[in-house]
Write a protein that holds these residues in place. Sequence first.
Motif, mmCIF file in Angstrom:
data_model
loop_
_atom_site.group_PDB
_atom_site.id
_atom_site.type_symbol
_atom_site.label_atom_id
_atom_site.label_comp_id
_atom_site.label_asym_id
_atom_site.label_seq_id
_atom_site.Cartn_x
_atom_site.Cartn_y
_atom_site.Cartn_z
ATOM 1 N N SER A 35 7.478 7.033 -1.794
ATOM 2 C CA SER A 35 6.252 6.280 -1.494
ATOM 3 C C SER A 35 5.611 6.765 -0.197
ATOM 4 N N ASP A 131 3.675 -8.252 -11.018
ATOM 5 C CA ASP A 131 2.931 -7.058 -10.644
ATOM 6 C C ASP A 131 2.491 -6.345 -11.922
ATOM 7 N N SER A 189 -2.454 -1.419 -1.891
ATOM 8 C CA SER A 189 -3.566 -0.448 -1.955
ATOM 9 C C SER A 189 -4.913 -1.045 -1.567
HETATM 10 O O1 LIG Z 1 3.886 0.109 -2.398
HETATM 11 C C1 LIG Z 1 4.683 1.001 -2.705
HETATM 12 O O2 LIG Z 1 4.555 2.168 -2.291
HETATM 13 C C2 LIG Z 1 5.823 0.694 -3.624
HETATM 14 C C3 LIG Z 1 6.729 1.698 -3.884
HETATM 15 C C4 LIG Z 1 7.785 1.475 -4.732
HETATM 16 C C5 LIG Z 1 7.937 0.228 -5.332
HETATM 17 C C6 LIG Z 1 7.031 -0.788 -5.067
HETATM 18 C C7 LIG Z 1 5.973 -0.563 -4.215
HETATM 19 N N1 LIG Z 1 5.069 -1.579 -3.941
HETATM 20 C C8 LIG Z 1 5.272 -2.898 -4.456
HETATM 21 C C9 LIG Z 1 4.449 -3.996 -3.910
HETATM 22 O O3 LIG Z 1 4.956 -5.066 -3.594
HETATM 23 C C10 LIG Z 1 2.959 -3.862 -3.893
HETATM 24 O O4 LIG Z 1 2.427 -4.657 -2.895
HETATM 25 C C11 LIG Z 1 2.457 -4.331 -5.253
HETATM 26 O O5 LIG Z 1 2.923 -3.452 -6.225
HETATM 27 C C12 LIG Z 1 0.931 -4.350 -5.302
HETATM 28 O O6 LIG Z 1 0.456 -3.076 -5.024
HETATM 29 P P1 LIG Z 1 -1.108 -2.765 -5.094
HETATM 30 O O7 LIG Z 1 -1.524 -2.831 -6.518
HETATM 31 O O8 LIG Z 1 -1.234 -1.400 -4.533
HETATM 32 O O9 LIG Z 1 -1.811 -3.778 -4.244
#
Ligand SMILES: O=C(O)c1ccccc1NCC(=O)[C@H](O)[C@H](O)COP(=O)(O)O
Length: 213
Positions: A35, A131, A189
């Motif tokens: 990540s 998610d 993101s």
């Molecule tokens: O955010 C990352 O890089 C990540 C890497 C590996 C597993 C989970 C990850 N994120 C999980 C989260 O809790 C995020 O906040 C969630 O998926 C929402 O992400 P987004 O759609 O980008 O807001």
Amino acid sequence: MSTLVKICGLRTPETVEAAIAAGADMVGLVFFPRSPRNVSIAEAKALRERVGGRALVVALTVDADDALLDAIRDEVRPDIIQLHGHETPERTAATKARTGLPVMKAIGVAEAGDLAQVPAYAAVSDRILFDAKPPRGAVLPGGNGVAFDWRLLAGLDLAKPFMLSGGLEPGNVAEALRITGAPGVDVSSGVERAPGDKDPERIAAFVKAARGA
Ligand SMILES: O=C(O)c1ccccc1NCC(=O)[C@H](O)[C@H](O)COP(=O)(O)O
């Protein structure tokens, strides 16, 4: 009651301070080397110390082995462990027992059938995080900035607290809360300039929009 807000994938003291100043309840630290938001144990420890008791620190892991869980528990001392991989309900329960910490299990949602697994995880988790399922070919299991159909959660009857995530941003979080009635939201993101580069202004706008909803 005020909506719980988690800002995930913080990597710098400046953005941790921005999240706390904005009023975030939880800050998420990602332990996943692929990540762009990944932090080392040493970096996480320093961020944790900076947070102190001003917000809850969530350690996000993906199919972590016991050695990593032990290091996170002993050195970072998070408040919550987030499981964002393919952990089974048994592994989720074992993680909670081993670390002695509350566990939040992430469940990927793309269609109604994905919710069938919720009771098994709710029985062993302290909180559920809904998610979006990662797009085909995605490198990351989360943090992809993709939303799912929020209507799938409308009318959800869950005995455990839950949070909504996936593709949330300042401009859509109020609508997501209206449709799902979620008691908490999580974003990564949607408050970034580029992957891994959090924007303090977007963090503030997100918390304000979630709380105003
Ligand atoms: O955010 C990352 O890089 C990540 C890497 C590996 C597993 C989970 C990850 N994120 C999980 C989260 O809790 C995020 O906040 C969630 O998926 C929402 O992400 P987004 O759609 O980008 O807001």
